[in-house]
Design a protein around this motif. Sequence first.
Motif, PDB file in Angstrom:
ATOM      1  N   THR A   1      -4.398   6.856   8.578  1.00 39.32           N
ATOM      2  CA  THR A   1      -5.021   5.914   9.518  1.00 39.32           C
ATOM      3  C   THR A   1      -5.361   6.534  10.870  1.00 39.32           C
ATOM      4  O   THR A   1      -6.231   6.026  11.572  1.00 39.32           O
TER       5      THR A   1
ATOM      6  N   SER B   1      -6.922   1.115   3.817  1.00 39.13           N
ATOM      7  CA  SER B   1      -5.949   0.036   3.968  1.00 39.13           C
ATOM      8  C   SER B   1      -6.612  -1.316   3.758  1.00 39.13           C
ATOM      9  O   SER B   1      -6.069  -2.191   3.053  1.00 39.13           O
ATOM     10  N   ASP B   2      -7.788  -1.497   4.335  1.00 35.51           N
ATOM     11  CA  ASP B   2      -8.508  -2.758   4.178  1.00 35.51           C
ATOM     12  C   ASP B   2      -8.785  -3.058   2.710  1.00 35.51           C
ATOM     13  O   ASP B   2      -8.691  -4.207   2.257  1.00 35.51           O
TER      14      ASP B   2
ATOM     15  N   GLY C   1       3.376  -4.496   4.465  1.00 35.88           N
ATOM     16  CA  GLY C   1       2.807  -3.338   5.135  1.00 35.88           C
ATOM     17  C   GLY C   1       3.766  -2.160   5.194  1.00 35.88           C
ATOM     18  O   GLY C   1       4.933  -2.319   5.509  1.00 35.88           O
TER      19      GLY C   1
ATOM     20  N   PHE D   1      -9.102   2.552   9.104  1.00 42.36           N
ATOM     21  CA  PHE D   1      -8.330   1.592   8.306  1.00 42.36           C
ATOM     22  C   PHE D   1      -9.073   1.150   7.046  1.00 42.36           C
ATOM     23  O   PHE D   1      -8.640   0.203   6.379  1.00 42.36           O
TER      24      PHE D   1
ATOM     25  N   GLU E   1      -2.119   4.261   1.884  1.00 44.20           N
ATOM     26  CA  GLU E   1      -3.269   3.935   2.718  1.00 44.20           C
ATOM     27  C   GLU E   1      -2.928   3.460   4.121  1.00 44.20           C
ATOM     28  O   GLU E   1      -3.798   3.450   4.997  1.00 44.20           O
ATOM     29  N   GLN E   2      -1.679   3.049   4.364  1.00 44.14           N
ATOM     30  CA  GLN E   2      -1.300   2.602   5.705  1.00 44.14           C
ATOM     31  C   GLN E   2      -0.405   3.604   6.425  1.00 44.14           C
ATOM     32  O   GLN E   2       0.063   3.323   7.533  1.00 44.14           O
TER      33      GLN E   2
ATOM     34  N   PRO F   1       0.846  -1.198   0.000  1.00 38.97           N
ATOM     35  CA  PRO F   1       0.000   0.000   0.000  1.00 38.97           C
ATOM     36  C   PRO F   1       0.886   1.254   0.000  1.00 38.97           C
ATOM     37  O   PRO F   1       1.750   1.401   0.861  1.00 38.97           O
TER      38      PRO F   1
END
Length: 363
Positions: free
Chosen positions: A84, A96-97, A112, A93, A78-79, A75
């Motif tokens: 977040t 990220s999900d 990650g 999240f 997004e992380q 990612p």
Amino acid sequence: MRADPPGLNRRALLAAPLALAACDRLASARTADGPLAPPLKALAPFPFGATGMTWQLDQPDWVEQTLRHCSQLTPEWEQKMERTLGPGFSYDFEPSDRVVAFAHHNGLRVHGHTVIWYSQGAEVFDDAQLSRARFAAEYDRYITTFVGRYRGRMAGWDVVNEPVAEDGNGLRDCHWSRALGMDGYMVRAFEQAKAADPEAVLFLNEYNLENIPRKGATFLKLVERLLKLGAPIGGIGTQSHLDIEIPAGQITAFMRDAASLGLPIHVSELDFPMQRDGGRMPDLRSTAERRAQQVARVGELAEAFMALPEHQRYAFTTWGLRDTDSWLVRAEGKNRPDESALLLDARGGANPAFHAVAEAFQR
């Protein structure tokens, strides 16, 4: 060189698809029709990866090329904590999900990125306002919640990102180090991540390790020291945002020194800009000279990675897949629409450096 531009924000990222669509049209117009590059995941005897963002999941051409070439996905944004973590230690999240779910649905393993980074989180983790006890408790809660959310679903994590000073002279002072100690915040982060996701490989990730030998040496000394302090570091991440003008042999020397620690190594964010950053003399190099420099340095990196023992070759990841996917071309990045810093062109054809990588991977 940074993995992401300073001042990255959600509004800019929402505008990114429009900017890249225009860039894609221009690049496609300049690109002659020809065969697509052979799948990189079939050439590499280890996972080959690239980055992905939620808006790209809705682009059929990006999906097609990613599934063609990649066996791993990172990612891109997004992380990161700016996405977040919200006010009052609230978490979100959902983006990220989405990336993780896309990867698993399509048989890709996920790396990650990133849990603790000096450049983010200070607005909420205010070390001048929070007591040390509250700071430490929220620090532990964030890592446990975030990493534990994906327990058993991630191949690895960049647990601490970019802790070394820009020039390699010591470590960065930041809100984490001021509240928890210069080494303490890193040891604590690795301990919490290990408890939350015991099977994932936990990385210390840094940039300019090949470009600046002093920084590479400081980084490797830091890894050794943290290991002695008990930090469960499982791997070394070298971002490899390559300066294509560095001397021949410099990349090989760093990779050899890094390998001596015996840990898995991740080429985690590879790109290789043709254009120089500001502050130097006018760039009079021809396009042919820049391409030759790219081929030489990227080929050296791939050869040095291939020379590692098999168990130390964690993955080889580019920061973006095609030229038009690169943060360097985006308005909120370096805003260089003509930059060509990745292995594939806008259409998915092979750039010159692709052939150097493919040749090294097949030796």
